[in-house]
Write a protein that holds these residues in place. Structure first.
Motif, PDB file in Angstrom:
ATOM      1  N   THR A  74      -3.963  -5.882 -14.236  1.00 46.38           N
ATOM      2  CA  THR A  74      -3.417  -4.549 -13.957  1.00 46.38           C
ATOM      3  C   THR A  74      -2.091  -4.351 -14.662  1.00 46.38           C
ATOM      4  O   THR A  74      -1.822  -3.290 -15.233  1.00 46.38           O
ATOM      5  N   GLU A 122      -9.456   1.515  -8.532  1.00 47.81           N
ATOM      6  CA  GLU A 122      -9.941   1.633  -7.163  1.00 47.81           C
ATOM      7  C   GLU A 122     -10.075   0.241  -6.536  1.00 47.81           C
ATOM      8  O   GLU A 122      -9.695   0.024  -5.379  1.00 47.81           O
ATOM      9  N   TYR A 124      -8.431  -2.437  -7.578  1.00 46.17           N
ATOM     10  CA  TYR A 124      -7.126  -3.096  -7.599  1.00 46.17           C
ATOM     11  C   TYR A 124      -6.371  -2.939  -6.280  1.00 46.17           C
ATOM     12  O   TYR A 124      -5.674  -3.855  -5.843  1.00 46.17           O
ATOM     13  N   HIS A 125      -6.510  -1.783  -5.633  1.00 44.08           N
ATOM     14  CA  HIS A 125      -5.757  -1.548  -4.408  1.00 44.08           C
ATOM     15  C   HIS A 125      -6.089  -2.557  -3.316  1.00 44.08           C
ATOM     16  O   HIS A 125      -5.300  -2.762  -2.390  1.00 44.08           O
ATOM     17  N   GLU A 128      -3.505  -5.423  -4.245  1.00 40.78           N
ATOM     18  CA  GLU A 128      -2.105  -5.093  -4.526  1.00 40.78           C
ATOM     19  C   GLU A 128      -1.114  -5.847  -3.645  1.00 40.78           C
ATOM     20  O   GLU A 128      -0.111  -6.373  -4.128  1.00 40.78           O
ATOM     21  N   LYS A 129      -1.376  -5.934  -2.354  1.00 44.77           N
ATOM     22  CA  LYS A 129      -0.431  -6.574  -1.442  1.00 44.77           C
ATOM     23  C   LYS A 129      -0.318  -8.074  -1.679  1.00 44.77           C
ATOM     24  O   LYS A 129       0.673  -8.693  -1.278  1.00 44.77           O
TER      25      LYS A 129
END
Length: 223
Positions: A74, A122, A124-125, A128-129
Protein backbone atom coordinates in the motif's frame (compact mmCIF):
# COMPACT_ATOMS: atom_id res chain seq x y z
CA UNK A 1 8.28 26.03 -7.73
CA UNK A 2 10.12 22.84 -6.86
CA UNK A 3 8.82 20.42 -4.28
CA UNK A 4 10.86 20.13 -1.11
CA UNK A 5 12.56 16.78 -0.81
CA UNK A 6 12.11 15.04 2.50
CA UNK A 7 14.44 12.66 4.27
CA UNK A 8 13.61 9.02 3.64
CA UNK A 9 14.52 5.82 5.54
CA UNK A 10 16.91 4.84 2.70
CA UNK A 11 19.20 7.87 3.18
CA UNK A 12 22.96 7.17 3.63
CA UNK A 13 22.94 3.38 3.54
CA UNK A 14 26.00 1.15 3.22
CA UNK A 15 26.36 -1.07 0.16
CA UNK A 16 25.15 -4.09 2.13
CA UNK A 17 22.18 -2.14 3.41
CA UNK A 18 21.42 -0.99 -0.12
CA UNK A 19 21.38 -4.60 -1.31
CA UNK A 20 19.03 -5.56 1.51
CA UNK A 21 16.80 -2.62 0.63
CA UNK A 22 16.79 -3.62 -3.03
CA UNK A 23 15.82 -7.18 -2.08
CA UNK A 24 13.07 -5.85 0.15
CA UNK A 25 11.77 -3.55 -2.58
CA UNK A 26 11.68 -6.44 -5.03
CA UNK A 27 9.54 -8.45 -2.63
CA UNK A 28 7.23 -5.48 -2.09
CA UNK A 29 6.90 -4.85 -5.82
CA UNK A 30 6.20 -8.53 -6.46
CA UNK A 31 3.60 -8.66 -3.70
CA UNK A 32 1.96 -5.47 -4.95
CA UNK A 33 1.64 -6.86 -8.48
CA UNK A 34 0.21 -10.15 -7.22
CA UNK A 35 -2.23 -8.43 -4.86
CA UNK A 36 -3.50 -6.17 -7.64
CA UNK A 37 -3.81 -8.91 -10.22
CA UNK A 38 -5.27 -11.69 -8.10
CA UNK A 39 -6.59 -10.04 -4.96
CA UNK A 40 -5.08 -9.84 -1.47
CA UNK A 41 -7.15 -12.72 -0.11
CA UNK A 42 -6.02 -15.05 -2.90
CA UNK A 43 -2.27 -14.57 -2.42
CA UNK A 44 -0.25 -16.46 0.19
CA UNK A 45 3.27 -15.69 1.38
CA UNK A 46 4.61 -18.67 -0.55
CA UNK A 47 3.17 -17.20 -3.76
CA UNK A 48 5.12 -13.99 -3.17
CA UNK A 49 8.34 -15.82 -2.26
CA UNK A 50 8.15 -17.95 -5.39
CA UNK A 51 7.41 -15.02 -7.70
CA UNK A 52 10.16 -12.89 -6.11
CA UNK A 53 12.63 -15.81 -6.35
CA UNK A 54 13.44 -15.83 -2.62
CA UNK A 55 13.05 -18.47 0.05
CA UNK A 56 9.96 -18.35 2.23
CA UNK A 57 12.19 -17.95 5.30
CA UNK A 58 13.79 -14.87 3.71
CA UNK A 59 10.39 -13.35 3.01
CA UNK A 60 9.27 -13.95 6.59
CA UNK A 61 12.51 -12.43 7.89
CA UNK A 62 11.60 -9.17 6.15
CA UNK A 63 7.85 -9.44 6.69
CA UNK A 64 6.90 -11.65 9.68
CA UNK A 65 3.21 -11.27 8.84
CA UNK A 66 1.31 -11.07 5.57
CA UNK A 67 -0.36 -7.96 6.96
CA UNK A 68 2.99 -6.17 7.00
CA UNK A 69 3.51 -7.02 3.35
CA UNK A 70 0.06 -5.68 2.47
CA UNK A 71 0.90 -2.43 4.26
CA UNK A 72 4.24 -2.19 2.46
CA UNK A 73 2.49 -2.73 -0.88
CA UNK A 74 0.00 0.00 0.00
CA UNK A 75 2.83 2.37 0.83
CA UNK A 76 4.43 1.62 -2.53
CA UNK A 77 1.18 2.46 -4.31
CA UNK A 78 0.89 5.67 -2.29
CA UNK A 79 4.45 6.58 -3.29
CA UNK A 80 3.55 6.09 -6.95
CA UNK A 81 0.47 8.27 -6.56
CA UNK A 82 2.50 10.97 -4.82
CA UNK A 83 5.04 10.93 -7.65
CA UNK A 84 2.29 11.24 -10.26
CA UNK A 85 0.58 14.07 -8.38
CA UNK A 86 3.98 15.70 -7.89
CA UNK A 87 4.58 15.76 -11.63
CA UNK A 88 1.28 17.57 -12.09
CA UNK A 89 2.17 20.11 -9.38
CA UNK A 90 5.52 20.78 -11.09
CA UNK A 91 3.86 21.84 -14.35
CA UNK A 92 3.96 25.49 -15.43
CA UNK A 93 0.20 25.97 -15.29
CA UNK A 94 -2.07 27.62 -12.73
CA UNK A 95 -2.84 25.99 -9.41
CA UNK A 96 -6.49 25.77 -10.48
CA UNK A 97 -5.54 23.81 -13.61
CA UNK A 98 -3.35 21.53 -11.50
CA UNK A 99 -6.25 20.74 -9.18
CA UNK A 100 -8.38 19.90 -12.21
CA UNK A 101 -5.69 17.55 -13.54
CA UNK A 102 -5.24 15.88 -10.14
CA UNK A 103 -8.96 15.15 -9.95
CA UNK A 104 -8.82 13.75 -13.49
CA UNK A 105 -5.86 11.60 -12.45
CA UNK A 106 -7.92 9.94 -9.71
CA UNK A 107 -10.91 9.56 -12.03
CA UNK A 108 -8.71 7.84 -14.62
CA UNK A 109 -7.39 5.51 -11.93
CA UNK A 110 -10.92 4.27 -11.21
CA UNK A 111 -11.64 3.27 -14.82
CA UNK A 112 -9.76 -0.03 -14.73
CA UNK A 113 -12.31 -2.63 -15.91
CA UNK A 114 -10.96 -5.08 -13.33
CA UNK A 115 -11.14 -2.47 -10.54
CA UNK A 116 -7.81 -3.69 -9.21
CA UNK A 117 -6.90 -0.62 -7.16
CA UNK A 118 -10.42 -0.23 -5.81
CA UNK A 119 -10.52 -3.86 -4.68
CA UNK A 120 -7.02 -3.64 -3.22
CA UNK A 121 -7.81 -0.58 -1.10
CA UNK A 122 -11.05 -2.18 0.05
CA UNK A 123 -9.04 -5.17 1.33
CA UNK A 124 -6.31 -2.95 2.77
CA UNK A 125 -8.61 -1.47 5.42
CA UNK A 126 -8.70 -4.90 7.07
CA UNK A 127 -4.95 -4.64 7.67
CA UNK A 128 -4.49 -0.92 8.36
CA UNK A 129 -4.52 -1.11 12.16
CA UNK A 130 -1.81 -3.77 12.10
CA UNK A 131 0.70 -1.13 10.97
CA UNK A 132 1.01 0.24 14.49
CA UNK A 133 2.29 -3.12 15.76
CA UNK A 134 5.63 -2.62 13.98
CA UNK A 135 7.55 0.65 14.49
CA UNK A 136 9.28 0.25 11.10
CA UNK A 137 6.04 -0.46 9.25
CA UNK A 138 4.26 2.40 10.98
CA UNK A 139 7.08 4.85 10.21
CA UNK A 140 6.89 3.95 6.51
CA UNK A 141 3.10 4.14 6.67
CA UNK A 142 3.26 7.71 7.99
CA UNK A 143 6.11 8.72 5.69
CA UNK A 144 4.31 7.60 2.51
CA UNK A 145 1.32 9.72 3.43
CA UNK A 146 3.35 12.73 4.53
CA UNK A 147 5.03 12.93 1.11
CA UNK A 148 1.68 13.28 -0.63
CA UNK A 149 0.54 15.79 1.99
CA UNK A 150 3.63 17.95 1.46
CA UNK A 151 3.03 17.98 -2.29
CA UNK A 152 -0.56 19.11 -1.78
CA UNK A 153 0.51 21.82 0.66
CA UNK A 154 2.93 23.06 -2.00
CA UNK A 155 -0.01 23.31 -4.39
CA UNK A 156 -1.95 25.35 -1.84
CA UNK A 157 0.96 27.78 -1.60
CA UNK A 158 1.07 28.09 -5.38
CA UNK A 159 -2.64 28.88 -5.42
CA UNK A 160 -2.10 31.69 -2.94
CA UNK A 161 0.63 33.17 -5.13
CA UNK A 162 -0.84 32.89 -8.62
CA UNK A 163 -4.33 34.08 -7.64
CA UNK A 164 -6.15 31.29 -9.47
CA UNK A 165 -7.76 30.04 -6.25
CA UNK A 166 -10.13 31.81 -3.89
CA UNK A 167 -8.21 33.94 -1.36
CA UNK A 168 -10.99 33.71 1.26
CA UNK A 169 -10.63 29.94 1.72
CA UNK A 170 -8.14 28.04 3.89
CA UNK A 171 -6.43 26.41 0.90
CA UNK A 172 -4.31 24.04 3.00
CA UNK A 173 -7.40 22.53 4.60
CA UNK A 174 -9.52 22.61 1.45
CA UNK A 175 -7.01 20.94 -0.88
CA UNK A 176 -6.08 18.25 1.65
CA UNK A 177 -9.77 17.55 2.38
CA UNK A 178 -10.76 17.63 -1.28
CA UNK A 179 -8.06 15.28 -2.57
CA UNK A 180 -8.36 12.84 0.33
CA UNK A 181 -12.12 12.51 0.01
CA UNK A 182 -12.16 12.55 -3.77
CA UNK A 183 -9.54 9.81 -4.01
CA UNK A 184 -11.46 7.62 -1.56
CA UNK A 185 -14.75 8.24 -3.33
CA UNK A 186 -13.35 7.38 -6.77
CA UNK A 187 -12.58 3.85 -5.61
CA UNK A 188 -15.65 3.33 -3.42
CA UNK A 189 -18.07 4.57 -6.07
CA UNK A 190 -16.68 2.16 -8.66
CA UNK A 191 -17.45 -0.76 -6.32
CA UNK A 192 -20.89 0.41 -5.20
CA UNK A 193 -24.00 -1.49 -6.29
CA UNK A 194 -27.27 0.37 -6.72
CA UNK A 195 -30.87 -0.49 -7.38
CA UNK A 196 -31.41 -1.04 -11.10
CA UNK A 197 -33.83 1.89 -11.25
CA UNK A 198 -31.12 4.22 -9.95
CA UNK A 199 -28.06 2.75 -11.66
CA UNK A 200 -28.09 5.37 -14.44
CA UNK A 201 -28.43 8.30 -12.06
CA UNK A 202 -25.83 6.96 -9.63
CA UNK A 203 -23.23 5.73 -12.12
CA UNK A 204 -19.66 6.28 -10.91
CA UNK A 205 -18.84 8.45 -13.93
CA UNK A 206 -21.74 10.83 -13.28
CA UNK A 207 -21.06 11.07 -9.56
CA UNK A 208 -17.37 11.79 -10.06
CA UNK A 209 -18.04 14.38 -12.76
CA UNK A 210 -20.53 16.12 -10.48
CA UNK A 211 -18.21 16.08 -7.47
CA UNK A 212 -15.32 17.36 -9.59
CA UNK A 213 -17.48 20.22 -10.86
CA UNK A 214 -18.58 21.15 -7.33
CA UNK A 215 -14.99 21.26 -6.06
CA UNK A 216 -13.73 23.30 -9.00
CA UNK A 217 -16.59 25.81 -8.90
CA UNK A 218 -16.05 26.30 -5.17
CA UNK A 219 -12.31 26.87 -5.29
CA UNK A 220 -11.92 28.96 -8.44
CA UNK A 221 -11.09 32.62 -7.91
CA UNK A 222 -13.58 35.15 -9.24
CA UNK A 223 -12.67 36.39 -12.70
Amino acid sequence: MSIKKEWSPSTKMSKREQQKQQRRQKMIQTAKDLFLEQGVQNIQMQDVATAADVGIATLFRYFPKKEYLVIAATNAITDEMAANVGRIVEKTISAYEKIEQILDYYIDGSKDPQLRLAKFFESYHLYEKIAAESPEQYAEYLFARSKLAQILLTLAEQGKQDGSLRPDVDLDVFIMTMVQNFSIFTFKSSLANHDATLSTLLSADKQLAMMKDVFLRYIRASQ
